[in-house]
Motif scaffolding. Sequence first.
Motif, PDB file in Angstrom:
ATOM      1  N   ASN A 158      -4.346   9.685 -21.331  1.00  0.00           N
ATOM      2  CA  ASN A 158      -4.341   9.543 -19.877  1.00  0.00           C
ATOM      3  C   ASN A 158      -3.960   8.132 -19.464  1.00  0.00           C
ATOM      4  O   ASN A 158      -3.150   7.933 -18.565  1.00  0.00           O
ATOM      5  CB  ASN A 158      -5.719   9.897 -19.304  1.00  0.00           C
ATOM      6  CG  ASN A 158      -5.941  11.398 -19.241  1.00  0.00           C
ATOM      7  OD1 ASN A 158      -5.002  12.163 -19.400  1.00  0.00           O
ATOM      8  ND2 ASN A 158      -7.178  11.798 -19.024  1.00  0.00           N
ATOM      9  N   SER A 198      -8.487  15.947  -6.272  1.00  0.00           N
ATOM     10  CA  SER A 198      -8.094  16.993  -7.214  1.00  0.00           C
ATOM     11  C   SER A 198      -7.699  18.235  -6.433  1.00  0.00           C
ATOM     12  O   SER A 198      -8.216  18.497  -5.338  1.00  0.00           O
ATOM     13  CB  SER A 198      -9.223  17.329  -8.191  1.00  0.00           C
ATOM     14  OG  SER A 198     -10.345  17.887  -7.510  1.00  0.00           O
ATOM     15  N   SER A 256      -8.502  10.931 -14.495  1.00  0.00           N
ATOM     16  CA  SER A 256      -9.545  11.376 -15.417  1.00  0.00           C
ATOM     17  C   SER A 256      -9.614  12.891 -15.335  1.00  0.00           C
ATOM     18  O   SER A 256     -10.081  13.443 -14.342  1.00  0.00           O
ATOM     19  CB  SER A 256     -10.899  10.759 -15.058  1.00  0.00           C
ATOM     20  OG  SER A 256     -11.919  11.235 -15.914  1.00  0.00           O
ATOM     21  N   GLY A 257      -9.112  13.559 -16.359  1.00  0.00           N
ATOM     22  CA  GLY A 257      -9.032  15.011 -16.307  1.00  0.00           C
ATOM     23  C   GLY A 257      -8.095  15.439 -15.197  1.00  0.00           C
ATOM     24  O   GLY A 257      -6.928  15.061 -15.180  1.00  0.00           O
ATOM     25  N   SER A 258      -8.607  16.201 -14.233  1.00  0.00           N
ATOM     26  CA  SER A 258      -7.784  16.655 -13.112  1.00  0.00           C
ATOM     27  C   SER A 258      -8.015  15.822 -11.854  1.00  0.00           C
ATOM     28  O   SER A 258      -7.496  16.159 -10.788  1.00  0.00           O
ATOM     29  CB  SER A 258      -8.093  18.120 -12.798  1.00  0.00           C
ATOM     30  OG  SER A 258      -9.453  18.268 -12.416  1.00  0.00           O
ATOM     31  N   THR A 259      -8.772  14.740 -11.969  1.00  0.00           N
ATOM     32  CA  THR A 259      -9.090  13.906 -10.810  1.00  0.00           C
ATOM     33  C   THR A 259      -8.268  12.622 -10.837  1.00  0.00           C
ATOM     34  O   THR A 259      -8.299  11.876 -11.825  1.00  0.00           O
ATOM     35  CB  THR A 259     -10.589  13.551 -10.768  1.00  0.00           C
ATOM     36  OG1 THR A 259     -11.352  14.755 -10.695  1.00  0.00           O
ATOM     37  CG2 THR A 259     -10.907  12.686  -9.564  1.00  0.00           C
ATOM     38  N   SER A 304       0.546  13.441 -15.273  1.00  0.00           N
ATOM     39  CA  SER A 304       0.095  14.777 -15.640  1.00  0.00           C
ATOM     40  C   SER A 304       0.614  15.800 -14.629  1.00  0.00           C
ATOM     41  O   SER A 304       1.809  15.859 -14.375  1.00  0.00           O
ATOM     42  CB  SER A 304      -1.436  14.816 -15.746  1.00  0.00           C
ATOM     43  OG  SER A 304      -1.874  16.040 -16.299  1.00  0.00           O
ATOM     44  N   THR A 350      -7.836  11.796 -25.773  1.00  0.00           N
ATOM     45  CA  THR A 350      -7.509  12.206 -24.405  1.00  0.00           C
ATOM     46  C   THR A 350      -7.540  11.017 -23.464  1.00  0.00           C
ATOM     47  O   THR A 350      -6.669  10.851 -22.608  1.00  0.00           O
ATOM     48  CB  THR A 350      -8.493  13.278 -23.918  1.00  0.00           C
ATOM     49  OG1 THR A 350      -8.410  14.406 -24.776  1.00  0.00           O
ATOM     50  CG2 THR A 350      -8.161  13.706 -22.493  1.00  0.00           C
ATOM     51  N   ASP A 351      -8.574  10.151 -23.613  1.00  0.00           N
ATOM     52  CA  ASP A 351      -8.655   8.952 -22.777  1.00  0.00           C
ATOM     53  C   ASP A 351      -7.423   8.091 -22.962  1.00  0.00           C
ATOM     54  O   ASP A 351      -6.834   7.603 -21.993  1.00  0.00           O
ATOM     55  CB  ASP A 351      -9.899   8.134 -23.135  1.00  0.00           C
ATOM     56  CG  ASP A 351     -11.180   8.822 -22.712  1.00  0.00           C
ATOM     57  OD1 ASP A 351     -11.116   9.630 -21.768  1.00  0.00           O
ATOM     58  OD2 ASP A 351     -12.230   8.544 -23.318  1.00  0.00           O
ATOM     59  N   THR A 399     -11.523   8.262 -26.700  1.00  0.00           N
ATOM     60  CA  THR A 399     -11.045   9.500 -27.302  1.00  0.00           C
ATOM     61  C   THR A 399      -9.530   9.567 -27.182  1.00  0.00           C
ATOM     62  O   THR A 399      -8.930   8.868 -26.363  1.00  0.00           O
ATOM     63  CB  THR A 399     -11.647  10.720 -26.587  1.00  0.00           C
ATOM     64  OG1 THR A 399     -11.137  10.755 -25.244  1.00  0.00           O
ATOM     65  CG2 THR A 399     -13.161  10.633 -26.554  1.00  0.00           C
TER      66      THR A 399
END
Length: 258
Positions: A26, A254, A72-75, A45, A22-23, A20
């Motif tokens: 990141n 996180s 990955s996201g917030s992690t 980030s 987003t991927d 995606t």
Amino acid sequence: MLSKLFLLVHLASVVLASPTPTDLENRASIDTSSHCGQWDTVTASQYELLLDLWGESGATSGSQCSNLVSLSGSTISWKTTWTWTGGSGVKSFSNIQLNTGVNTQLSAISSMPTVWQWSQSSSGTIVADVAYDLFTSNTAGGSNTNEIMIWLANFNAGPISYTYGSNGQPVPVASNLSLAGHTWNLYSGSNGANAVWSFLPTSGTITSFSGDLKTFFDYLTENEGISTSQYLVTAQAGTEPTSGSATLTTSAYSLAIN
């Protein structure tokens, strides 16, 4: 006709399996190379990896290198490897710093959910801790007034304390506190620049922690006189080594300030 249908299905599956946006964003934003400079920083980030080898001049020899692994996201995950010889003081605090949500008054913080899963391999005897390190100030972005440490591991180190027993061990100002799913002893002292409050597990090492850091601030404001008008100006998590050799690997971390 069947061959064309197969081709269309195959192309559709390739599209669905593609990363995606987003991927890709990141991955593109993360520098996973190793950094070894005294004040090197790497931004990913909302987080920043800080080498922070502030006490390396106190070592006879040694070095430390750190790198991000993934986001990955917030992690985020990361790793640091260190070897320090000589001197009795802390050599570094390589850490992950949260850069969003800080400079907020304690009274305005509703929660600080966090997860920290880590492991450590070492060679011989080491002196170090693994801990959250949080600072408050009288003003947003101001000088540090209070340092709040939440230790998840104590490897032959010890917290700053005003009081020591006849055995040379620090004496807690409060014992067996039940906070964030674990039991802690609280120590109070000064590093010469600001007050230091250190929560240490009553026993063992916590390698998988999940909880709300606000509960520690709540205890201090309700029982130890820290004002809710203080601003949280720094929120970090890492390791403070003094001597020995080890590799700390954080598989998942996180933190958010709400």
